[in-house]
Design an enzyme around this catalytic site. Structure first.
Site, PDB file in Angstrom:
ATOM      1  CG  HIS A  65      37.320  70.598 143.003  1.00  0.00           C
ATOM      2  ND1 HIS A  65      37.527  70.858 141.665  1.00  0.00           N
ATOM      3  CD2 HIS A  65      36.851  71.757 143.538  1.00  0.00           C
ATOM      4  CE1 HIS A  65      37.179  72.116 141.407  1.00  0.00           C
ATOM      5  NE2 HIS A  65      36.767  72.680 142.540  1.00  0.00           N
ATOM      6  CG  HIS A  67      37.556  76.001 146.696  1.00  0.00           C
ATOM      7  ND1 HIS A  67      38.430  76.474 145.740  1.00  0.00           N
ATOM      8  CD2 HIS A  67      36.563  75.363 146.017  1.00  0.00           C
ATOM      9  CE1 HIS A  67      37.984  76.151 144.538  1.00  0.00           C
ATOM     10  NE2 HIS A  67      36.853  75.465 144.676  1.00  0.00           N
ATOM     11  CE  LYS A 190      39.387  75.390 139.517  1.00  0.00           C
ATOM     12  NZ  LYS A 190      38.532  75.752 140.653  1.00  0.00           N
ATOM     13  CG  HIS A 232      35.466  75.627 136.346  1.00  0.00           C
ATOM     14  ND1 HIS A 232      34.585  75.615 137.405  1.00  0.00           N
ATOM     15  CD2 HIS A 232      34.802  76.234 135.323  1.00  0.00           C
ATOM     16  CE1 HIS A 232      33.443  76.182 137.040  1.00  0.00           C
ATOM     17  NE2 HIS A 232      33.549  76.573 135.774  1.00  0.00           N
ATOM     18  CG  HIS A 252      32.842  71.485 138.215  1.00  0.00           C
ATOM     19  ND1 HIS A 252      32.771  71.268 139.583  1.00  0.00           N
ATOM     20  CD2 HIS A 252      33.652  72.564 138.041  1.00  0.00           C
ATOM     21  CE1 HIS A 252      33.507  72.184 140.201  1.00  0.00           C
ATOM     22  NE2 HIS A 252      34.049  72.975 139.286  1.00  0.00           N
ATOM     23  CG  ASP A 324      33.383  73.254 144.085  1.00  0.00           C
ATOM     24  OD1 ASP A 324      34.460  73.807 144.378  1.00  0.00           O
ATOM     25  OD2 ASP A 324      32.631  73.681 143.190  1.00  0.00           O
TER      26      ASP A 324
END
Length: 415
Positions: A65, A67, A190, A232, A252, A324
């Site tokens: 996970h 970005h 996602k 998410h 999460h 993340d």
């Protein structure tokens, strides 16, 4: 291209067994030929020898996970940054990710097909990418950048060629949106199944999308294209709804209750905890311009998050490492492993979560994640023994040698 042999190191193959104290790793081109006891393989003398210097040989590490197109910045900074500039920033972020020993990632929103193509064709250095392109969200939900001023301020600009807008409401809209994302090159879909920490107008426990909408998202992805869906999902009801819909991984998982954990076990659903995310929001609040709402929500959830992951681990839920990254600076990914041990995982379990289990979560277990004959030559050599000091991996200087797909991407060991 000849064979390369790496010796004089303990070998952790990612399968969770005892390390091999006198390990040997041999690869040719991008293919792993041997990993095991040094005495179990006869060198011919034609190999290029790399001395691991008594360090530890690991599979290329995986972050499920990230970005890669962002590092969090305040609104004013985002408004002042030219659109194309972030692609050049992303090249630096991916370089830092490789230098941290991460050779494969699942990008959880933001990177488009051109970024993946640039990495694959060698224009820029970066980890192997699995793309989600963008995330589906409801109008007014987590991921909708609409503000009370009437202006929209996104974390990342969407709705440009190759990057469909993620907002969709109702069964037929989400069906079409999944098709648009698949057309744009998504390899995983996602969806924002709940509110989140960074969104100013909702809460992590708020549920987004109906069960019917989520089932259609899974149907379009899995049955039409064989593509998995990641959610998410932070609140318990949203998590349970996502699992019942057939979603493959929960990202999460902050407010896990017993029923959610039982459902995840029953369905084989992965948990990607991203324990580092709320920690980083608090650490970087002032420096990065985190909104007050995100800081307050992080304070609220941080201990609950740890308790939830502890319960999930004890129950036997499959846990894959994810950070993340982008909420925090890239290159710090392996801080997550120490946090995983803080909630009850052993150092070996944390390493397996970052190798074998993460590869399974991405559906790439046939080619990466473990040091087994025939897999891709993705390896990392680190100083010392991470089983004795898992926190040492967070220091990128500990990561001395990185090979991705047979190519040496970092070498502070022999140079």
């Amino acid at each position: 291209m000849g064979k390369t042999a790496i010796n004089n190191g303990r070998l952790i193959d990612g399968l969770g067994g005892q390390p091999v104290s006198d390990g040997l790793f041999v690869f040719e081109g991008n293919t792993l030929l041997y990993a095991g006891e040094a005495e179990g393989y006869t060198l011919t003398g034609d190999e290029t020898i790399v001395d691991a210097g008594g360090g530890t040989i690991l599979p290329g590490l995986i972050d499920a996970h990230v970005h890669v197109m962002m590092e969090f910045e305040g609104v004013q900074k985002r408004l002042e940054t030219p659109f194309s500039y972030r692609f050049y920033q992303a090249a630096q972020y991916m370089r830092k990710t490789l230098d941290a020993g991460i050779t494969s990632v699942r990008d959880a929103l933001g990177a488009d097909l051109g970024v993946k193509k640039a990495v694959e064709e060698g224009l820029i250095a970066g980890p192997r990418l699995q793309l989600s392109i963008n995330a589906l969200t409801i109008t007014g939900g987590h991921g909708d950048g609409y503000t009370t001023s009437g202006q929209t301020v996104e974390l990342l600009q969407a709705n440009y060629p190759g990057m469909p807008d993620g907002r969709a409401d109702g069964v037929e809209e989400v069906r079409k949106k999944v098709r648009e994302l698949l057309r744009a090159g998504a390899e995983v879909i996602k969806v924002h199944a709940t509110g989140g920490v960074l969104s100013p107008t909702d809460h992590p426990e708020f549920t987004q999308f109906s069960l019917e909408e989520l089932k259609v998202i899974v149907e379009e992805a899995r049955f039409r294209k064989g593509v998995r869906v990641m959610a998410h999902a932070q609140g318990a009801e949203g998590i349970k709804q996502a699992v019942r819909a057939g979603i493959h991984s929960i990202e999460h998982g902050i407010f896990l209750d017993d029923e959610a954990i039982d459902l995840m076990k029953e369905n084989g659903t992965f948990l990607v905890p991203t324990l580092l995310a709320p920690v980083s929001v608090l650490e970087l609040a002032e420096e990065s311009g985190m909104p007050d709402s995100a800081v307050e929500k992080s304070k609220e959830v941080i201990e609950i998050h740890k308790e939830s992951v502890t319960k999930a681990h004890k129950a036997g839920v499959k846990i894959a490492m994810g950070t993340d990254a982008g909420v925090m600076p890239h290159g710090l990914n392996l801080r997550e492993l120490e946090l995983m041990t803080d909630v009850g995982m052993t150092p070996m379990e944390a390493i397996v979560a970052t190798t074998k289990t993460a590869a399974e979560c991405l559906g790439w277990e046939d080619k990466v994640g473990t040091l087994e004959k025939g897999k891709l030559a993705d390896i990392v050599i680190v100083k010392g023994d991470p089983l004795e000091d898992i926190a040492s991996l967070a220091d990128t200087d500990t990561i001395q040698y990185v090979v991705k797909d047979g190519k040496v991407e970092k070498d502070t060991l022999t140079k």
